[in-house]
Design a protein around this motif. Sequence first.
Motif, PDB file in Angstrom:
ATOM      1  N   PRO A  42       0.933  -1.326  -0.065  1.00 62.88           N
ATOM      2  CA  PRO A  42      -0.009  -0.088  -0.012  1.00 62.88           C
ATOM      3  C   PRO A  42       0.772   1.090  -0.052  1.00 62.88           C
ATOM      4  CG  PRO A  42       0.082  -0.999   2.082  1.00 62.88           C
ATOM      5  CD  PRO A  42       0.766  -1.848   1.246  1.00 62.88           C
ATOM      6  N   PHE A  43       0.599   1.841  -0.865  1.00 68.92           N
ATOM      7  CA  PHE A  43       1.315   3.504  -0.995  1.00 68.92           C
ATOM      8  C   PHE A  43       0.210   4.564  -0.926  1.00 68.92           C
ATOM      9  CE2 PHE A  43       4.837   0.940  -2.210  1.00 68.92           C
ATOM     10  CZ  PHE A  43       5.972   1.915  -2.050  1.00 68.92           C
ATOM     11  N   TRP A  44       0.434   5.625  -0.723  1.00 69.44           N
ATOM     12  CA  TRP A  44      -0.233   7.001  -0.947  1.00 69.44           C
ATOM     13  C   TRP A  44       0.459   7.640  -1.846  1.00 69.44           C
ATOM     14  CZ3 TRP A  44      -4.983   7.517   0.733  1.00 69.44           C
ATOM     15  CH2 TRP A  44      -5.412   6.822   1.724  1.00 69.44           C
ATOM     16  N   LEU A  45      -0.127   7.962  -2.801  1.00 72.54           N
ATOM     17  CA  LEU A  45       0.305   8.860  -3.857  1.00 72.54           C
ATOM     18  C   LEU A  45      -0.136  10.285  -3.776  1.00 72.54           C
ATOM     19  CD1 LEU A  45       0.119   7.132  -7.394  1.00 72.54           C
ATOM     20  CD2 LEU A  45       2.093   7.443  -5.833  1.00 72.54           C
ATOM     21  N   TYR A  46       0.891  11.251  -3.330  1.00 76.98           N
ATOM     22  CA  TYR A  46       0.567  12.663  -2.979  1.00 76.98           C
ATOM     23  C   TYR A  46       0.921  13.689  -4.355  1.00 76.98           C
ATOM     24  CZ  TYR A  46       0.570  11.184   2.039  1.00 76.98           C
ATOM     25  OH  TYR A  46       0.286  10.584   3.001  1.00 76.98           O
ATOM     26  N   ASP A  47      -0.220  14.554  -4.281  1.00 72.81           N
ATOM     27  CA  ASP A  47      -0.084  15.717  -5.108  1.00 72.81           C
ATOM     28  C   ASP A  47       0.051  16.697  -4.156  1.00 72.81           C
ATOM     29  OD1 ASP A  47      -0.395  13.926  -7.293  1.00 72.81           O
ATOM     30  OD2 ASP A  47      -2.524  14.731  -7.581  1.00 72.81           O
ATOM     31  N   LEU A  48       1.239  17.642  -4.126  1.00 70.11           N
ATOM     32  CA  LEU A  48       1.535  18.635  -3.297  1.00 70.11           C
ATOM     33  C   LEU A  48       1.755  20.107  -4.159  1.00 70.11           C
ATOM     34  CD1 LEU A  48       4.245  16.996  -1.084  1.00 70.11           C
ATOM     35  CD2 LEU A  48       1.678  16.870  -0.835  1.00 70.11           C
ATOM     36  N   HIS A  49       1.223  21.064  -3.381  1.00 70.99           N
ATOM     37  CA  HIS A  49       1.584  22.492  -3.854  1.00 70.99           C
ATOM     38  C   HIS A  49       2.262  23.340  -2.960  1.00 70.99           C
ATOM     39  CE1 HIS A  49       0.770  26.359  -5.989  1.00 70.99           C
ATOM     40  NE2 HIS A  49       0.371  26.616  -4.604  1.00 70.99           N
ATOM     41  N   ASN A  50       3.344  23.700  -3.457  1.00 68.35           N
ATOM     42  CA  ASN A  50       4.594  24.328  -2.515  1.00 68.35           C
ATOM     43  C   ASN A  50       4.489  25.903  -2.898  1.00 68.35           C
ATOM     44  OD1 ASN A  50       6.075  22.101  -1.408  1.00 68.35           O
ATOM     45  ND2 ASN A  50       5.895  21.386  -3.490  1.00 68.35           N
ATOM     46  N   ARG A  51       4.381  26.662  -1.784  1.00 70.14           N
ATOM     47  CA  ARG A  51       4.354  28.163  -1.957  1.00 70.14           C
ATOM     48  C   ARG A  51       6.059  28.656  -1.248  1.00 70.14           C
ATOM     49  NH1 ARG A  51      -1.163  27.731  -1.094  1.00 70.14           N
ATOM     50  NH2 ARG A  51      -0.691  28.152   1.308  1.00 70.14           N
ATOM     51  N   ILE A  52       6.670  29.135  -2.228  1.00 70.18           N
ATOM     52  CA  ILE A  52       8.117  29.412  -1.636  1.00 70.18           C
ATOM     53  C   ILE A  52       8.371  30.897  -1.884  1.00 70.18           C
ATOM     54  CG2 ILE A  52      10.466  28.738  -1.914  1.00 70.18           C
ATOM     55  CD1 ILE A  52       9.112  26.211  -3.467  1.00 70.18           C
ATOM     56  N   GLU A  53       9.051  31.287  -0.827  1.00 75.51           N
ATOM     57  CA  GLU A  53       9.566  32.624  -0.945  1.00 75.51           C
ATOM     58  C   GLU A  53      10.864  32.581  -0.314  1.00 75.51           C
ATOM     59  OE1 GLU A  53       7.479  36.330   0.015  1.00 75.51           O
ATOM     60  OE2 GLU A  53       5.811  35.299   0.601  1.00 75.51           O
ATOM     61  N   VAL A  54      11.979  33.350  -1.096  1.00 75.01           N
ATOM     62  CA  VAL A  54      13.120  33.041  -0.817  1.00 75.01           C
ATOM     63  C   VAL A  54      13.970  34.234  -0.606  1.00 75.01           C
ATOM     64  CG1 VAL A  54      15.494  32.117  -1.495  1.00 75.01           C
ATOM     65  CG2 VAL A  54      13.465  31.025  -1.711  1.00 75.01           C
ATOM     66  N   HIS A  55      14.880  34.830   0.440  1.00 73.97           N
ATOM     67  CA  HIS A  55      15.785  35.915   0.424  1.00 73.97           C
ATOM     68  C   HIS A  55      16.973  35.602   0.501  1.00 73.97           C
ATOM     69  CE1 HIS A  55      12.300  38.936   1.001  1.00 73.97           C
ATOM     70  NE2 HIS A  55      11.604  37.969   1.488  1.00 73.97           N
ATOM     71  N   ALA A  56      17.714  36.181  -0.303  1.00 73.23           N
ATOM     72  CA  ALA A  56      19.206  35.687  -0.071  1.00 73.23           C
ATOM     73  C   ALA A  56      20.306  36.915  -0.593  1.00 73.23           C
ATOM     74  CB  ALA A  56      19.570  34.598  -1.167  1.00 73.23           C
ATOM     75  N   GLN A  57      21.334  36.795  -0.357  1.00 73.45           N
ATOM     76  CA  GLN A  57      22.567  37.925  -0.664  1.00 73.45           C
ATOM     77  C   GLN A  57      23.381  37.019  -1.706  1.00 73.45           C
ATOM     78  OE1 GLN A  57      22.938  41.010   0.177  1.00 73.45           O
ATOM     79  NE2 GLN A  57      20.956  40.738   1.306  1.00 73.45           N
ATOM     80  N   GLY A  58      23.638  37.430  -2.751  1.00 75.80           N
ATOM     81  CA  GLY A  58      24.123  37.076  -3.919  1.00 75.80           C
ATOM     82  C   GLY A  58      25.586  37.869  -4.199  1.00 75.80           C
ATOM     83  N   THR A  59      26.777  37.278  -4.486  1.00 79.52           N
ATOM     84  CA  THR A  59      27.982  38.080  -5.020  1.00 79.52           C
ATOM     85  C   THR A  59      28.287  37.522  -6.287  1.00 79.52           C
ATOM     86  OG1 THR A  59      29.588  36.485  -4.298  1.00 79.52           O
ATOM     87  CG2 THR A  59      28.613  38.452  -2.666  1.00 79.52           C
ATOM     88  N   LYS A  60      28.947  38.516  -6.998  1.00 79.88           N
ATOM     89  CA  LYS A  60      29.542  38.234  -8.534  1.00 79.88           C
ATOM     90  C   LYS A  60      31.108  38.659  -8.322  1.00 79.88           C
ATOM     91  CE  LYS A  60      25.331  37.853 -11.544  1.00 79.88           C
ATOM     92  NZ  LYS A  60      24.891  38.225 -12.882  1.00 79.88           N
ATOM     93  N   VAL A  61      31.827  37.757  -8.595  1.00 84.69           N
ATOM     94  CA  VAL A  61      33.390  38.318  -8.340  1.00 84.69           C
ATOM     95  C   VAL A  61      34.083  38.363  -9.781  1.00 84.69           C
ATOM     96  CG1 VAL A  61      35.608  37.732  -7.293  1.00 84.69           C
ATOM     97  CG2 VAL A  61      33.382  37.475  -5.897  1.00 84.69           C
ATOM     98  N   ARG A  62      34.810  39.437 -10.212  1.00 82.74           N
ATOM     99  CA  ARG A  62      35.454  39.417 -11.450  1.00 82.74           C
ATOM    100  C   ARG A  62      36.725  39.836 -11.294  1.00 82.74           C
ATOM    101  NH1 ARG A  62      36.045  43.164 -16.044  1.00 82.74           N
ATOM    102  NH2 ARG A  62      35.119  44.848 -14.807  1.00 82.74           N
ATOM    103  N   SER A  63      37.950  39.048 -11.742  1.00 81.90           N
ATOM    104  CA  SER A  63      39.122  39.457 -11.855  1.00 81.90           C
ATOM    105  C   SER A  63      39.752  39.890 -12.979  1.00 81.90           C
ATOM    106  CB  SER A  63      39.982  38.335 -11.080  1.00 81.90           C
ATOM    107  OG  SER A  63      39.689  37.919  -9.819  1.00 81.90           O
TER     108      SER A  63
END
Length: 343
Positions: A140-161
């Motif tokens: 026996p299995f349960w087959l799930y259908d899931l809805h995901n609401r996602i919010e992401v805050h982040a800090q990013g860097t780009k480095v160039r030499s």
Amino acid sequence: MPVIEYKCPNCGSGMIFDSVSGALSCPSCGRQDNIEQLPDPLKKQVFTEGEVKEYHCNSCGADIVTEPETSATTCSFCGAAVVLSDRLTGNLAPAMVIPFSINKDQAKQAFKKWCRNGLLTPGGFMTADRIQSVTGIYVPFWLYDLHNRIEVHAQGTKVRSYTQGDYHYTETQHFDIYRKIRLEYVNLPIDASKKMNDELMDKLEPFPYNELKLFKTPYLAGYIAEKYSYSEDELFPRAKDKTRSYIDSYIASTVSGYTSVSYTNKHIDTTLKNADYVLLPVWMVNYDYNHKQYTFAMNGQTGKVVGKPPISKAKVAGWFTGVAAVSLLSLKLVSWMMGGGFL
């Protein structure tokens, strides 16, 4: 309590599900019936947990004793394939089933081939026929259908030499990152049997969900079937945990192109859209080696085998010795090509 048993109209023998033809088949006279055209004898019933019931085999009249979770089995006295109807009705009625496409003989051969491919397993394990039992189980299995609401805050860097004139410069840019994502996860399988090892069941994936069929009891004839031990609500936390790595990978794919990313806040709200109770085909193989019992599982549709076989210490040592020898030879060749020496 009544049991469902399929008798051959031609010769009276017990009929079973044939994984090769996909039909309800009589082993005695060869008659085959299209399951989709057969009426299903199940009726909606009210099931009371813990109710004491007695089952009788229609073929020989013997009492059938089973564990509470069993919903299909065989009579211990005459071998007739029986389905315990009250354990598959009402809230316990599966919505769909994936039938077996691999029969018992094919399962044995596939398992032996898998054993022979084990490079680090003991020689006796690969050559000796130590299979104690091969049992086809609808898990026996349960087959799930899931809805995901996602919010992401982040800090990013780009480095160039870069170099300009006599000077070498490193330029670092800083970015505030915000992502609002909606993700749908369809047909996430979670096994609902208390008996089954969750790790083994997870590793059997994927199952071919395009082979799902509306549930009918003839598919169970000749196999063991279990009813669920946990409801969809009880397993919902595990379903959410199982999607975490997928969600994290998707989030990471949306913030590519940065040298580094540091998450300051990640909020994931997962809601249950739908959960279907289904039965999926699994061959369980019990194997004896060196006075120890090993349990393996095989996907009854794809033939995928999972489990932990014994490991030969001598083969492991030989493998590491071989790797070390190859590495040493490679270093000598590189040293010789560069005109140096290696001691």
